[in-house]
Each structure stands twice: as structure tokens, then as C-alpha cells.
Design a protein around this motif. Structure first.
Motif, PDB file in Angstrom:
ATOM      1  N   ILE A  76       0.839  -1.202   0.000  1.00  0.00           N
ATOM      2  CA  ILE A  76       0.000   0.000   0.000  1.00  0.00           C
ATOM      3  C   ILE A  76       0.873   1.251   0.000  1.00  0.00           C
ATOM      4  CG2 ILE A  76      -1.561   1.369   1.457  1.00  0.00           C
ATOM      5  CD1 ILE A  76      -2.960  -1.336   2.150  1.00  0.00           C
ATOM      6  N   ASN A  77       1.932   1.265   0.829  1.00  0.00           N
ATOM      7  CA  ASN A  77       2.824   2.424   0.888  1.00  0.00           C
ATOM      8  C   ASN A  77       3.560   2.642  -0.429  1.00  0.00           C
ATOM      9  OD1 ASN A  77       3.549   3.853   3.834  1.00  0.00           O
ATOM     10  ND2 ASN A  77       2.418   1.931   3.977  1.00  0.00           N
ATOM     11  N   LYS A  78       3.855   1.581  -1.163  1.00  0.00           N
ATOM     12  CA  LYS A  78       4.486   1.713  -2.488  1.00  0.00           C
ATOM     13  C   LYS A  78       3.478   2.129  -3.543  1.00  0.00           C
ATOM     14  CE  LYS A  78       7.868  -1.955  -1.843  1.00  0.00           C
ATOM     15  NZ  LYS A  78       8.189  -3.329  -2.231  1.00  0.00           N
ATOM     16  N   ASP A  79       2.340   1.444  -3.556  1.00  0.00           N
ATOM     17  CA  ASP A  79       1.344   1.643  -4.612  1.00  0.00           C
ATOM     18  C   ASP A  79       0.838   3.069  -4.706  1.00  0.00           C
ATOM     19  OD1 ASP A  79       1.590  -1.035  -5.179  1.00  0.00           O
ATOM     20  OD2 ASP A  79      -0.376  -1.604  -4.358  1.00  0.00           O
ATOM     21  N   VAL A  80       0.724   3.762  -3.582  1.00  0.00           N
ATOM     22  CA  VAL A  80       0.178   5.120  -3.599  1.00  0.00           C
ATOM     23  C   VAL A  80       1.083   6.088  -4.381  1.00  0.00           C
ATOM     24  CG1 VAL A  80       1.153   6.079  -1.465  1.00  0.00           C
ATOM     25  CG2 VAL A  80      -1.147   6.700  -2.138  1.00  0.00           C
ATOM     26  N   GLY A 109       3.135   5.734 -10.669  1.00  0.00           N
ATOM     27  CA  GLY A 109       2.650   6.542 -11.787  1.00  0.00           C
ATOM     28  C   GLY A 109       1.913   5.678 -12.785  1.00  0.00           C
ATOM     29  N   PRO A 110       1.425   6.266 -13.848  1.00  0.00           N
ATOM     30  CA  PRO A 110       0.663   5.529 -14.865  1.00  0.00           C
ATOM     31  C   PRO A 110       1.465   4.413 -15.536  1.00  0.00           C
ATOM     32  CG  PRO A 110       0.571   7.912 -15.278  1.00  0.00           C
ATOM     33  CD  PRO A 110       1.500   7.686 -14.138  1.00  0.00           C
ATOM     34  N   ASP A 111       2.798   4.570 -15.588  1.00  0.00           N
ATOM     35  CA  ASP A 111       3.640   3.549 -16.221  1.00  0.00           C
ATOM     36  C   ASP A 111       4.041   2.439 -15.250  1.00  0.00           C
ATOM     37  OD1 ASP A 111       5.449   4.846 -14.577  1.00  0.00           O
ATOM     38  OD2 ASP A 111       6.912   5.236 -16.162  1.00  0.00           O
ATOM     39  N   GLY A 112       3.578   2.521 -13.996  1.00  0.00           N
ATOM     40  CA  GLY A 112       3.903   1.507 -13.001  1.00  0.00           C
ATOM     41  C   GLY A 112       5.143   1.815 -12.194  1.00  0.00           C
ATOM     42  N   GLY A 113       5.922   2.811 -12.600  1.00  0.00           N
ATOM     43  CA  GLY A 113       7.109   3.208 -11.859  1.00  0.00           C
ATOM     44  C   GLY A 113       6.752   4.155 -10.720  1.00  0.00           C
ATOM     45  N   LEU A 114       7.678   4.283  -9.775  1.00  0.00           N
ATOM     46  CA  LEU A 114       7.442   5.184  -8.660  1.00  0.00           C
ATOM     47  C   LEU A 114       7.616   6.636  -9.078  1.00  0.00           C
ATOM     48  CD1 LEU A 114       9.179   3.410  -5.635  1.00  0.00           C
ATOM     49  CD2 LEU A 114       6.757   3.593  -6.116  1.00  0.00           C
TER      50      LEU A 114
END
Length: 115
Positions: A71-75, A78-83
Motif C-alpha cells: 500500500i505504501n508503495k502503490d500510492v 505513476g501511470p507507467d507503473g514506476g514510482l
């Protein structure tokens, strides 16, 4: 190893953790705060000051709270899946949209918040 914020922060959002973070990597969401996994320098200052004991190193998290690692990462994805790195939080910034699991998390009772 990264620091994460767990469910104890939901609907509490004391925010004292943000004052102790030397790199401003703790961001406010609608119902809780989140730690950016790449901006965090893992100093542990936030963990030591959290009044609800919501902050832990990810390798110390057990049980249902393990979901908060993702959850802490997912928030911050970005749209491309990268942070995406917002570049540091400051009071007055608009809160992030919460992760769906946090938005759907049960609402705490007023009595539970004051005890």
C-alpha cells in the motif's frame, strides 16, 4: 528494508512524524500518511516519535499489516507503473488520494480515537 506506515494511522493522522523527517518523505493522504520508499533514508526518526506506533521497518511487519508494505508503495505509482517522486511534502500540500484498501478500511469510532 524500508519504513512503512500501517493501519494504526488511518483516521488518526497525528502528523508529528512529518515534523521529525529530515527529508520530507512522509506524505499526507486523505485518511493516513504514507512513506515514499525511495525518498526515505531509513533514519527511524518517524518510528520513534509516532504516538500510535504505526511506523515500522517492512521486515518487522506481520499478519494483516503486511498489506501495508505494498500500500505504501502503490500510492506513489505513476501511470507507467514506476514510482513517482513528488520531491518532498510540506504542510499545506493537497492530500494524496488514498490507496483503495485504505479508502475502504473500516471507519474508527470516535471513542477508539480518544483512548
Amino acid at each position: 528494508m524500508a519504513l512503512i506506515i500501517k493501519s494504526e494511522c488511518i483516521d488518526v493522522k497525528d502528523g508529528i512524524c512529518t515534523t521529525s523527517c529530515p527529508v520530507d518523505c512522509i506524505y499526507e493522504g486523505e485518511r493516513m500518511f504514507y512513506i515514499h520508499p525511495e525518498e526515505c533514508i531509513e533514519c527511524g526518526m518517524c518510528e520513534s516519535i509516532c504516538p500510535v506506533d504505526a511506523i515500522r521497518y517492512d521486515d518487522e511487519v506481520t499478519g494483516a499489516d503486511r498489506a501495508f508494505i505494498e500500500i505504501n508503495k502503490d500510492v506513489f505509482q505513476g501511470p507507467d507503473g514506476g514510482l513517482v517522486s513528488p520531491g518532498g511534502w510540506s504542510r499545506g500540500d493537497r492530500p494524496f488520494r488514498d490507496h483503495p484498501a485504505v479508502r475502504d478500511f473500516f471507519k474508527r469510532d470516535i471513542e477508539e480515537q480518544t483512548t
